[in-house]
Enzyme design. Structure first.
Site, mmCIF file in Angstrom:
data_model
loop_
_atom_site.group_PDB
_atom_site.id
_atom_site.type_symbol
_atom_site.label_atom_id
_atom_site.label_comp_id
_atom_site.label_asym_id
_atom_site.label_seq_id
_atom_site.Cartn_x
_atom_site.Cartn_y
_atom_site.Cartn_z
ATOM 1 C CB ALA A 13 -1.031 -0.101 1.171
ATOM 2 N N GLY A 14 1.939 1.211 -0.456
ATOM 3 C CA GLY A 14 2.769 2.367 -0.859
ATOM 4 C C GLY A 14 2.433 3.060 -2.128
ATOM 5 C CG PHE A 116 16.108 16.350 -6.629
ATOM 6 C CD1 PHE A 116 15.366 17.403 -5.887
ATOM 7 C CD2 PHE A 116 16.706 15.073 -6.269
ATOM 8 C CE1 PHE A 116 15.244 16.751 -4.815
ATOM 9 C CE2 PHE A 116 16.338 14.812 -4.894
ATOM 10 C CZ PHE A 116 15.400 15.516 -4.186
ATOM 11 C CD GLN A 236 20.299 5.801 -5.926
ATOM 12 O OE1 GLN A 236 19.508 6.391 -5.260
ATOM 13 N NE2 GLN A 236 20.580 6.217 -7.168
ATOM 14 C CG HIS A 238 20.626 9.212 -0.756
ATOM 15 N ND1 HIS A 238 21.484 10.335 -0.304
ATOM 16 C CD2 HIS A 238 19.680 9.783 -1.361
ATOM 17 C CE1 HIS A 238 20.908 11.500 -0.679
ATOM 18 N NE2 HIS A 238 19.754 11.134 -1.173
ATOM 19 C CG LEU A 248 17.725 10.254 2.464
ATOM 20 C CD1 LEU A 248 18.726 9.325 1.787
ATOM 21 C CD2 LEU A 248 16.528 10.343 1.547
ATOM 22 C CB THR A 250 16.006 15.411 1.040
ATOM 23 O OG1 THR A 250 15.627 15.498 -0.405
ATOM 24 C CG2 THR A 250 15.929 16.491 1.637
ATOM 25 C CD GLU A 251 19.949 13.817 -4.999
ATOM 26 O OE1 GLU A 251 19.825 12.682 -4.604
ATOM 27 O OE2 GLU A 251 19.682 14.074 -6.379
ATOM 28 N NE ARG A 282 19.529 10.210 -4.946
ATOM 29 C CZ ARG A 282 18.372 9.974 -4.562
ATOM 30 N NH1 ARG A 282 17.999 8.755 -4.796
ATOM 31 N NH2 ARG A 282 17.502 10.982 -4.325
ATOM 32 C CG HIS A 369 18.236 5.803 -1.058
ATOM 33 N ND1 HIS A 369 17.340 6.124 0.108
ATOM 34 C CD2 HIS A 369 17.871 6.495 -1.805
ATOM 35 C CE1 HIS A 369 16.564 7.080 -0.334
ATOM 36 N NE2 HIS A 369 16.960 7.353 -1.685
ATOM 37 N NE ARG A 411 15.388 5.783 -7.124
ATOM 38 C CZ ARG A 411 15.088 6.989 -6.420
ATOM 39 N NH1 ARG A 411 14.664 8.002 -6.621
ATOM 40 N NH2 ARG A 411 15.191 6.738 -5.009
ATOM 41 C CB SER A 416 11.550 6.162 -6.536
ATOM 42 O OG SER A 416 10.895 5.474 -6.122
HETATM 43 C C1 LIG Z 1 13.946 7.838 3.175
HETATM 44 C C2 LIG Z 1 13.516 7.974 1.955
HETATM 45 C C3 LIG Z 1 13.486 9.009 1.186
HETATM 46 C C4 LIG Z 1 13.158 8.827 -0.286
HETATM 47 N N1 LIG Z 1 12.935 10.155 -0.874
HETATM 48 C C5 LIG Z 1 12.548 9.900 -2.299
HETATM 49 C C6 LIG Z 1 12.019 11.150 -3.007
HETATM 50 O O1 LIG Z 1 12.301 12.338 -2.530
HETATM 51 N N2 LIG Z 1 11.618 10.892 -4.359
HETATM 52 C C7 LIG Z 1 11.687 9.965 -4.992
HETATM 53 O O2 LIG Z 1 11.224 9.728 -6.185
HETATM 54 N N3 LIG Z 1 11.962 8.670 -4.208
HETATM 55 C C8 LIG Z 1 12.334 8.659 -3.048
HETATM 56 N N4 LIG Z 1 12.543 7.575 -2.152
HETATM 57 C C9 LIG Z 1 12.354 6.427 -2.803
HETATM 58 C C10 LIG Z 1 10.815 5.900 -2.923
HETATM 59 O O3 LIG Z 1 10.149 6.512 -1.848
HETATM 60 C C11 LIG Z 1 10.516 4.663 -2.923
HETATM 61 O O4 LIG Z 1 11.173 3.842 -3.930
HETATM 62 C C12 LIG Z 1 8.855 4.232 -3.089
HETATM 63 O O5 LIG Z 1 7.987 5.178 -2.089
HETATM 64 C C13 LIG Z 1 8.868 2.836 -3.043
HETATM 65 O O6 LIG Z 1 7.477 2.865 -3.315
HETATM 66 P P1 LIG Z 1 6.365 1.470 -3.287
HETATM 67 O O7 LIG Z 1 5.026 1.608 -3.465
HETATM 68 O O8 LIG Z 1 7.214 0.496 -4.398
HETATM 69 O O9 LIG Z 1 6.721 0.583 -1.804
HETATM 70 P P2 LIG Z 1 6.791 1.135 -0.201
HETATM 71 O O10 LIG Z 1 6.201 2.413 -0.303
HETATM 72 O O11 LIG Z 1 7.866 0.714 0.252
HETATM 73 O O12 LIG Z 1 5.532 0.267 0.220
HETATM 74 C C14 LIG Z 1 5.616 -1.349 0.416
HETATM 75 C C15 LIG Z 1 4.236 -1.641 0.788
HETATM 76 O O13 LIG Z 1 4.704 -3.225 0.773
HETATM 77 C C16 LIG Z 1 3.746 -3.626 1.766
HETATM 78 N N5 LIG Z 1 4.424 -4.960 2.174
HETATM 79 C C17 LIG Z 1 5.698 -5.116 2.050
HETATM 80 N N6 LIG Z 1 5.975 -6.535 2.094
HETATM 81 C C18 LIG Z 1 4.660 -7.049 2.648
HETATM 82 C C19 LIG Z 1 4.290 -8.554 2.723
HETATM 83 N N7 LIG Z 1 5.123 -9.485 2.807
HETATM 84 N N8 LIG Z 1 2.904 -8.474 2.844
HETATM 85 C C20 LIG Z 1 2.107 -7.515 2.777
HETATM 86 N N9 LIG Z 1 2.603 -6.296 2.513
HETATM 87 C C21 LIG Z 1 3.732 -6.082 2.351
HETATM 88 C C22 LIG Z 1 4.207 -2.675 2.917
HETATM 89 O O14 LIG Z 1 3.219 -2.623 3.909
HETATM 90 C C23 LIG Z 1 3.992 -1.155 2.197
HETATM 91 O O15 LIG Z 1 2.764 -1.070 2.210
HETATM 92 C C24 LIG Z 1 12.732 7.843 -0.934
HETATM 93 C C25 LIG Z 1 13.070 6.654 -0.283
HETATM 94 C C26 LIG Z 1 13.645 6.701 1.255
HETATM 95 C C27 LIG Z 1 13.736 5.201 1.998
#
Ligand SMILES: Cc1cc2nc3c(=O)[nH]c(=O)nc-3n(C[C@H](O)[C@H](O)[C@H](O)COP(=O)(O)OP(=O)(O)OC[C@H]3O[C@@H](n4cnc5c(N)ncnc54)[C@H](O)[C@@H]3O)c2cc1C
Length: 597
Positions: A13-14, A116, A236, A238, A248, A250-251, A282, A369, A411, A416
């Site tokens: 649910a990201g 950025f 990657q 960071h 982190l 941020t950049e 990066r 990262h 990246r 992302s």
């Molecule tokens: C600190 C930080 C700052 C960042 N800043 C930036 C930025 O400014 N700009 C940018 O473009 N990117 C940024 N990134 C990268 C970016 O945020 C992530 O790559 C991106 O948000 C990932 O999104 P996602 O939907 O793939 O997964 P996530 O948002 O990580 O969500 C994963 C989901 O999967 C679920 N899940 C995992 N395993 C299971 C399981 N076994 N069963 C059920 N559910 C599960 C979790 O509950 C969660 O809901 C940043 C990353 C970090 C760590």
């Protein structure tokens, strides 16, 4: 055991999972399963912004964004996917604006943008303002906005359910098996289409910006079910994690003018990237910090440098660099700008370090990262299974767990969040069409048999090994040997140690053998996932005899397009080892060139 039936089941649910759910749920019944509450997903931690060539503050074009992305990827990205990303990002940001996302604004009311690393005006080669932001809480705002829209669309949420396996019949996916964390009960989700959006796996390393839940569950489950993972050796680091903690910074701090300073008080980035300096991509900045530290130029000779965003320093370098505003006045920042544009960063460094970024420099070191590699997919999010990109009907992946591939070997920042939005939308829409045409296939006799057997084995295990001890050992090995710089002997040692650690998973002993909230048991599964992924990361890195993007080898310092302009596909062999195969890179407008940072 309970069984639930939906057309589309989305795990995670990201931003990626929610965007897909939003679009799938417009046409078919959709469930989202998440081990965390949706709003606690790591997307909420994204600070800097989402990249889109809106051109609100100066001229910009999506084609420039595409070239920067391909160049940043060290030419390993698939250029058809990159075009879709950069063109689609503009639309996606406007779609979010229309859903109500509170972006920061320019004085005349348009979405504000900031520079950025790696994002440039392709004609002047100067940084361009392309990152759209809501203070330093862009990801948080994206999650809130998408979650509300999903609730409005009547998506069914299963919060705090952790998936442990896929349900497959003859390599066809018919759903997932999950455990309800609060009760320990096993649930089967039966679906026509399944999408994995389980995020990254920074927890493979000791120093990481990633949240504790980022253990690569989706990737490891796919691998164990006989499907490949792509380009896993590209991970990657960071450049600016808080020293010792990895959190982190941020950049965006460097986007606002912050500079990196070594133990001699010298701004060192101009030596490594004379044009773009502190805003180089990066991998370049992480390696520069590493080399400064290796040369004994860390702060007080230790393994960190300073990131300095104090107004005195920043304004001095603005003058030295000739940075002016469009009206010809000198660019300047004040303490109040830092407080308003980077409130969370200021809060983190005050809380965790006792450092006030308005007055003092912040101690930083590279931190694990972002995963460029992952589950291979086509541009509609369908998982592909071989060198010919053959899709598996009904299985999808998006977001950080997936590899479409737009990030190639490295990246760019802000690329992302747009990846989640653009490919989340495409995957959700494709699932909706697929589900309308497909019929629900039968489940096998006991779809959860494998999971239940493993749970019983773990609960009754009489061994001596604690999952946390295995994990910590693994994280140290990976940090030391499969980190910012890599050499043959170190990686061979890592492979041996990972192998030895993997052989101990059957010897795990749990302190908690109960059912309710058994985090000990769930951690055992997660540790196994980290070990399985570490094995393919190290195997891919060892085999790749070149340096490209984030994969930097001291023994093969150059990029080798003749032999290595290929994607790696890693398969789990039946004996538990790794088989590597290679897949061509899609090259379109941009021929590989030398690095021009
Ligand atoms: C600190 C930080 C700052 C960042 N800043 C930036 C930025 O400014 N700009 C940018 O473009 N990117 C940024 N990134 C990268 C970016 O945020 C992530 O790559 C991106 O948000 C990932 O999104 P996602 O939907 O793939 O997964 P996530 O948002 O990580 O969500 C994963 C989901 O999967 C679920 N899940 C995992 N395993 C299971 C399981 N076994 N069963 C059920 N559910 C599960 C979790 O509950 C969660 O809901 C940043 C990353 C970090 C760590």
């Amino acid at each position: 055991m309970q069984t639930h039936v939906f057309d589309a089941v989305i795990v995670g649910a990201g931003g990626g999972g929610l965007m897909a759910a939003l679009h799938a749920s417009r046409a078919v019944s959709t469930a989202v399963i998440s081990k965390l509450h949706p709003l606690r997903s790591h997307t909420g931690a994204a600070q800097g912004g989402v990249g889109a060539a809106l051109g609100n503050l100066e001229e910009d074009r999506w084609e420039w964004h595409a070239y920067d992305t391909v160049k940043g990827s060290d030419f390993l990205a698939d250029q058809d996917s990159v075009d879709i990303l950069c063109r689609g990002a503009v639309e996606a940001v406007i779609e979010l604006e229309h859903m109500g996302l509170p972006f920061d604004r320019t004085p005349d009311g348009r979405i504000a943008q900031r520079p950025f690393g790696g994002h440039t005006n392709n004609e002047t080669h100067q940084p361009v303002r392309r990152a759209c932001h809501a203070a330093d809480r862009t990801g948080h705002m994206i999650l809130q906005t998408l979650y509300q829209q999903c609730l409005k669309n009547r998506v069914t949420f299963f919060d705090e359910f952790q998936i442990l396996d896929l349900v497959t019949v003859d390599r066809e996916v018919r759903g997932v098996v999950a455990v309800e964390i609060v009760t320990g009960e096993v649930h089967v989700f039966h679906s026509k289409a399944t999408l994995l959006a389980t995020g990254g796996y920074g927890r493979v390393w000791q120093i990481t910006s990633n949240a504790a839940a980022l253990t690569g569950d989706g990737n490891a489950i796919v691998l164990r079910n006989g499907f490949p993972l792509q380009d896993m050796e590209f991970y990657q680091f960071h450049p600016t994690g808080i020293y010792g903690m990895g959190i982190l910074i941020t950049e965006g701090v460097r986007g606002e003018g912050g500079v990196l300073i070594n133990g001699l008080g010298e701004r060192f980035m101009p030596r490594y990237a004379p044009t773009i300096k502190d805003l180089a991509s990066r991998d370049v900045v992480s390696r520069a910090i590493y080399l400064e530290i290796q040369a004994g130029r860390g702060i007080e000779g230790k393994d960190y440098v300073y990131l300095d965003v104090t107004p005195d320093t920043v304004n001095r370098y603005f003058k030295l660099d000739g940075k002016r505003n469009p009206d010809g006045t000198w660019r300047r920042i004040t303490g109040a700008d830092i407080e308003s544009k980077l409130p969370d960063i200021a809060d983190f460094t005050r809380t965790y370090l006792g450092v006030d970024p308005v007055r003092q420099p912040m101690p930083v070191q590279p931190t694990a990262h972002y995963a460029m590699g992952g589950i291979p997919t086509n541009v509609d999010g369908q998982v592909t299974v071989d060198e010919y990109a053959t899709p598996v009907p009904g299985l999808y992946a998006v977001g950080e767990c997936a590899c479409v591939s737009v990030h190639g070997a490295n990246r760019l920042g802000t690329n992302s969040l747009n990846d989640l939005l653009v490919f989340g939308r495409r995957a959700g829409a494709h699932m909706a069409i697929f589900c309308r045409e497909a019929s629900l296939q039968l489940l096998p006799a006991d779809p959860a048999a494998r999971v239940k057997a493993r749970m019983d084995q773990l609960r009754s295990g009489k061994g001596t090994v604690r999952p946390a001890a295995l994990r910590e050992h693994l994280q140290r090995v990976m940090m030391q040997h499969v980190g910012v710089f890599r050499v043959e002997a170190g990686m061979q040692q890592a492979v041996r140690e990972i192998h030895a650690l993997r052989s101990q998973v059957d010897d795990i002993r749990l302190d908690d053998r109960g059912h309710r909230f058994n985090t000990d048991l769930l951690e055992a599964f997660q540790t196994q996932n980290l070990l399985d992924l570490a094995e393919v990361i190290a195997a891919g890195a060892l085999a790749r005899h070149e340096s490209r993007g984030a994969h930097a080898r001291e023994d093969f310092p150059n990029r080798d397009d003749r032999n290595w302009l290929v994607h790696t596909l890693a398969f789990r062999r039946p004996d538990g080892g790794t088989e590597l195969r290679y897949k061509p890179v899609v090259i379109a407008r941009y021929q590989p060139r030398e690095r021009l940072y």
